[in-house]
Each structure stands twice: as C-alpha cells, then as structure tokens.
Write an enzyme that holds these catalytic residues in place. Structure first.
Site, PDB file in Angstrom:
ATOM      1  N   GLY A   7      -7.617  -5.147   6.983  1.00 51.43           N
ATOM      2  CA  GLY A   7      -8.024  -4.781   5.636  1.00 51.43           C
ATOM      3  C   GLY A   7      -8.043  -5.994   4.730  1.00 51.43           C
ATOM      4  O   GLY A   7      -7.470  -7.039   5.043  1.00 51.43           O
ATOM      5  N   ASP A   9       3.837  -8.186  10.121  1.00 49.30           N
ATOM      6  CA  ASP A   9       3.066  -8.305   8.875  1.00 49.30           C
ATOM      7  C   ASP A   9       3.239  -9.740   8.346  1.00 49.30           C
ATOM      8  O   ASP A   9       4.275 -10.051   7.750  1.00 49.30           O
ATOM      9  CB  ASP A   9       3.570  -7.279   7.861  1.00 49.30           C
ATOM     10  CG  ASP A   9       2.607  -7.084   6.686  1.00 49.30           C
ATOM     11  OD1 ASP A   9       1.616  -7.837   6.600  1.00 49.30           O
ATOM     12  OD2 ASP A   9       2.862  -6.184   5.868  1.00 49.30           O
ATOM     13  N   ALA A  53       8.431 -10.235   9.394  1.00 51.75           N
ATOM     14  CA  ALA A  53       7.739 -10.853   8.270  1.00 51.75           C
ATOM     15  C   ALA A  53       7.401 -12.290   8.632  1.00 51.75           C
ATOM     16  O   ALA A  53       8.300 -13.101   8.882  1.00 51.75           O
ATOM     17  CB  ALA A  53       8.607 -10.801   7.018  1.00 51.75           C
ATOM     18  N   ALA A 103      -7.510  -7.736   0.712  1.00 51.33           N
ATOM     19  CA  ALA A 103      -6.388  -7.824  -0.216  1.00 51.33           C
ATOM     20  C   ALA A 103      -6.225  -6.512  -0.975  1.00 51.33           C
ATOM     21  O   ALA A 103      -7.194  -5.939  -1.476  1.00 51.33           O
ATOM     22  CB  ALA A 103      -6.618  -8.976  -1.204  1.00 51.33           C
ATOM     23  N   ARG A 104      -4.975  -6.022  -1.034  1.00 52.95           N
ATOM     24  CA  ARG A 104      -4.639  -4.795  -1.763  1.00 52.95           C
ATOM     25  C   ARG A 104      -5.441  -3.594  -1.280  1.00 52.95           C
ATOM     26  O   ARG A 104      -5.682  -2.636  -2.036  1.00 52.95           O
ATOM     27  CB  ARG A 104      -4.849  -4.973  -3.267  1.00 52.95           C
ATOM     28  CG  ARG A 104      -3.969  -6.038  -3.905  1.00 52.95           C
ATOM     29  CD  ARG A 104      -2.513  -5.750  -3.681  1.00 52.95           C
ATOM     30  NE  ARG A 104      -1.650  -6.626  -4.459  1.00 52.95           N
ATOM     31  CZ  ARG A 104      -0.365  -6.782  -4.265  1.00 52.95           C
ATOM     32  NH1 ARG A 104       0.223  -6.129  -3.266  1.00 52.95           N
ATOM     33  NH2 ARG A 104       0.359  -7.567  -5.024  1.00 52.95           N
ATOM     34  N   SER A 105      -5.843  -3.605  -0.039  1.00 45.79           N
ATOM     35  CA  SER A 105      -6.605  -2.478   0.506  1.00 45.79           C
ATOM     36  C   SER A 105      -5.706  -1.315   0.889  1.00 45.79           C
ATOM     37  O   SER A 105      -6.180  -0.195   1.070  1.00 45.79           O
ATOM     38  CB  SER A 105      -7.392  -2.936   1.738  1.00 45.79           C
ATOM     39  OG  SER A 105      -6.499  -3.384   2.752  1.00 45.79           O
ATOM     40  N   GLU A 128      12.505 -12.695   9.642  1.00 41.48           N
ATOM     41  CA  GLU A 128      11.464 -13.574   9.140  1.00 41.48           C
ATOM     42  C   GLU A 128      11.218 -14.667  10.174  1.00 41.48           C
ATOM     43  O   GLU A 128      12.042 -15.569  10.347  1.00 41.48           O
ATOM     44  CB  GLU A 128      11.872 -14.166   7.794  1.00 41.48           C
ATOM     45  CG  GLU A 128      12.006 -13.113   6.702  1.00 41.48           C
ATOM     46  CD  GLU A 128      12.510 -13.690   5.399  1.00 41.48           C
ATOM     47  OE1 GLU A 128      12.919 -14.870   5.391  1.00 41.48           O
ATOM     48  OE2 GLU A 128      12.499 -12.964   4.391  1.00 41.48           O
ATOM     49  N   HIS A 158       7.657  -4.704  -0.851  1.00 38.96           N
ATOM     50  CA  HIS A 158       7.571  -4.254   0.545  1.00 38.96           C
ATOM     51  C   HIS A 158       8.915  -3.715   1.016  1.00 38.96           C
ATOM     52  O   HIS A 158       8.985  -2.653   1.649  1.00 38.96           O
ATOM     53  CB  HIS A 158       7.149  -5.422   1.445  1.00 38.96           C
ATOM     54  CG  HIS A 158       5.670  -5.675   1.458  1.00 38.96           C
ATOM     55  ND1 HIS A 158       4.914  -5.577   2.598  1.00 38.96           N
ATOM     56  CD2 HIS A 158       4.817  -6.009   0.472  1.00 38.96           C
ATOM     57  CE1 HIS A 158       3.652  -5.843   2.316  1.00 38.96           C
ATOM     58  NE2 HIS A 158       3.565  -6.129   1.031  1.00 38.96           N
TER      59      HIS A 158
END
Length: 399
Positions: free
Chosen positions: A228, A300, A252, A230-232, A282, A270
């Site tokens: 997706g 992600d 992450a 950005a910001r989808s 991370e 998040h």
C-alpha cells in the site's frame, strides 16, 4: 450434536434500524442478520430473541422440544415475549454446571465484560463454546482440550480467539463461526476475508451446522504480503490479520531514530494499537527469525529493510553499485526470499507500493524505487496471499 443459527447478528440486528451507514445499506439477502440465537439439538436455546419461533420455522425447525433457555447478555429495552410452551429464560451463575435430561451438560463461563459464556458438551461428547457479544473468556490460564465448535464475536473481540488459542482451546480443526455480527465490517467479501485470516467463517441465518465437522474450516494463509501507499491503512490491515493470535512477534525494521520526535510519535501510535500480548523487536536481520520456530511474525516493513540493505552494500554510490553493490543486494534479497519460502512460521509482511507515482528526480531515488519493486515481486512469489490496500480498502491480488 448440531446447531441451528436462528440469527447471527448483533443485538440490534443487521442492518440496524434507521442507520444510514454503507455497511447497513449493503446488508441485504443472506447478509441481513437477526440478533444471534442458537438452537442446539432442538432442545437447548441459547439467547431468546424477538421472532425466534418464526426464525426456527423458516429454518425448518421447531422450538417445541426446547427444555432449557439460557441468556448470555443483558437485554436492553422491553422484556422479550416468551413463546408459549418455552421455559422461562435464565442466566446461569459463573462456574455453575447444568445437566439436562437429554444428556447435555452446560457450564457457565466468566467473561471480561457483562455477560455469560456457555460451554456445552453433547451426549456424544462433542464440545461447543458460545460467547456473548463483546465478551472474551476471563481467567484462562490452564491448558484445556480444544472445542469442536466456537460461536463468538470474532469481529468485535478477535482477542477472545487469541486467548482461546493460547490455552489450546482452539485447534486447526475447531470450527469458529462468527456471530453477533454488526455493521463494523462491510458485509460480503470483506467480512469473509477478515474472518478467514482469523481461521473463522460466517454463515447465513437459519444454517444448521454439525458440531465436529471441520471440512469448511478456512485455512489461514501462512505467508501474507500487504502492500500500500503512504497512510493507505496497510499496517492496520497487517495487524488485523494477526489480532486473533497470541504471542505475535512484531518486527520493526525502522529503528528508533533517536532525537526524531515525529518518528517517535509514529512508533508510539503503532505500539498503542497492538494487543498487549505482542512483543516487539527492532531489527533488519530477518533471516534468522524466519529460520527459527516461534509465534507468528509481523514484519513492518520491507521498505525500511531495503533501505538498510542498500546502505550496507553502498548502493547509493554509482561506482560502488557498479563495482559489486548490485550483486551484493541481489544476494541479500535472494537470501531473504529463500528464508520466506522455507519458513515454518506464520508471516505477515508490510511493504510500500511506490512505483505508481512521481518518477524520482535523482538516480539514487530511481534506483530505490526499482529495487523495491523487484523486492516486492520476489517476496510476493513466496506468499499464499498478497493484498493491496488503497484508501483503507484491501484488494486481494492473490489468495
């Protein structure tokens, strides 16, 4: 033991009266649902709702043989009229067990919200669990045998399924059927897709199901790629696909970026929406995680993994790229996709779809765009399901 779902909707039904939302407008035909009520072997009625007798007749069943009516949640509004011949509905105190003359045993379970859950064991030994709307079992700590069927608010409380899985009460052969369905999720394909990700399904009102039959239990995709812009809504979609599972490891790849307050705010957003049982690590070292056994992984995102990999091989410098950086990056991508192919873990990975917008003005920007496209394509080959999220709507590209 069999169950007839006289209704499968939320207490207000679907569509909700006088609700103008798009989900209610689309809830037609088989997607229209009366308030949930379940008839077990024609003798036990779980939740008495208005019109239950007519719903039974439409399903080809009768309530004349019902010997016990149990309520699971507070019923607001005027008292429900009890059809002639039915016993008065009751709620059983938590922890109490009833044994019916028919041989059914019913045990009341404590919930973490107002309401009562019921575990029903039939004369044949098969086990059914029925949970109230908005409720999840409280105090589940000891391992338990799996139920053959679970009827639960799988959309509103996916964490209830996670709690059951954590103690072994849900197995791959458990038939999880979503009930108490409201307008929080658009009906039809979108509802089926979200439920399948949790190992659950929905059926129309009036359906009779055989407890212990698992041929229709959906297979949860083991590897999923969510793409997706950005910001989808791609990260939300990825998290949603695992919220019915306990002990998820959130990987992450962006790091902490010390001193960047805007990045810290993004990370906090998040973290706040993740279930409390999830753990976070991370790292961009994904291959060892994919090779190891363990709980589901949510990665992600691959876009930031690629940035780290390109940093490591000097991909931003034209001379280093031509002198071996490109070959080194190809090897890293192949190592990653091979690990995805071989992994035994459930994996949901997020990546950006950046190839449909403005062409970057710099050679390094174009290089990154091209390499991300190649990475996404190579990763997608190894996944049973690939989704593209646009404006918060998930489109299935595969699976």
């Amino acid at each position: 033991m069999d169950t007839t779902l006289l209704g499968t909707g939320a207490p207000e039904g679907l569509p909700r009266p006088d609700c103008p939302c798009a989900a209610c407008a689309r809830a037609l035909g088989e997607d229209a649902r009366a308030a949930t009520s379940v008839l077990v072997d024609g003798t036990l009625l779980l939740d008495l709702t208005p019109g239950a007798a007519f719903a039974a007749a439409r399903a080809g069943r009768s309530l004349s043989g019902v010997r016990q009516v149990l309520l699971t949640h507070p019923h607001d509004g005027p008292p429900i009229e009890v059809p002639a011949g039915l016993p008065a509905p009751v709620r059983v105190p938590d922890g109490r067990e009833l044994t019916l003359l028919t041989g059914h045993k019913v045990r009341a379970l404590a919930m973490d919200a107002p309401g009562t859950g019921y575990a029903v064991t039939g004369p044949d030994g098969l086990r059914l669990l029925y949970l109230p709307p908005g409720g999840a079992p409280a105090g589940l700590e000891e391992p338990t045998a799996p139920y053959d069927m679970v009827l639960a608010d799988a959309v509103g409380r996916p964490d209830a399924l996670a709690r059951l899985r954590a103690v072994g009460a849900l197995a791959p052969t458990t038939d999880v059927v979503a009930v108490h369905l409201g307008h929080d999720v658009p009906p039809g394909a979108e509802l089926r897709r979200r439920l399948a990700a949790a190992g659950a399904r929905a059926v129309p009102d009036g359906t009779t199901l055989e407890v212990g039959s698992y041929e229709d239990v959906p297979d949860v995709p083991r590897r999923t790629l969510v793409l997706g812009g950005a910001r989808s809504g791609k990260s939300v979609e990825a998290e949603r696909r695992l919220e019915a599972f306990p002990d998820v490891l959130y990987v992450a790849t962006g790091g902490t970026r010390g001193g960047d307050t805007e990045w810290a705010a993004r990370v906090a957003t998040h973290q706040d929406r993740r279930p409390g049982s999830w753990r976070t690590t991370e790292t961009c070292d994904l291959v060892p995680l994919l090779k190891a056994d363990g709980p589901p992984l949510l990665i992600d995102c691959l876009s930031l993994w690629l940035t780290d990999a390109m940093d490591a091989v000097g991909a931003w410098d034209d001379a280093e790229w031509a002198g071996g950086g490109e070959r080194a990056l190809r090897a890293r991508v192949e190592e990653l996709t091979t690990a995805v192919r071989d992994t035994r873990r459930t994996v949901v990975a997020v990546s950006n779809e950046v190839g449909s917008g403005i062409v970057p003005a710099t050679a390094s920007g174009r290089r990154y765009r091209d390499e991300l496209g190649r990475l996404n394509a190579a990763f997608a080959v190894e996944c049973e399901q690939v989704l593209l999220v646009v404006a918060g709507q998930a489109l299935a590209l595969r699976g």
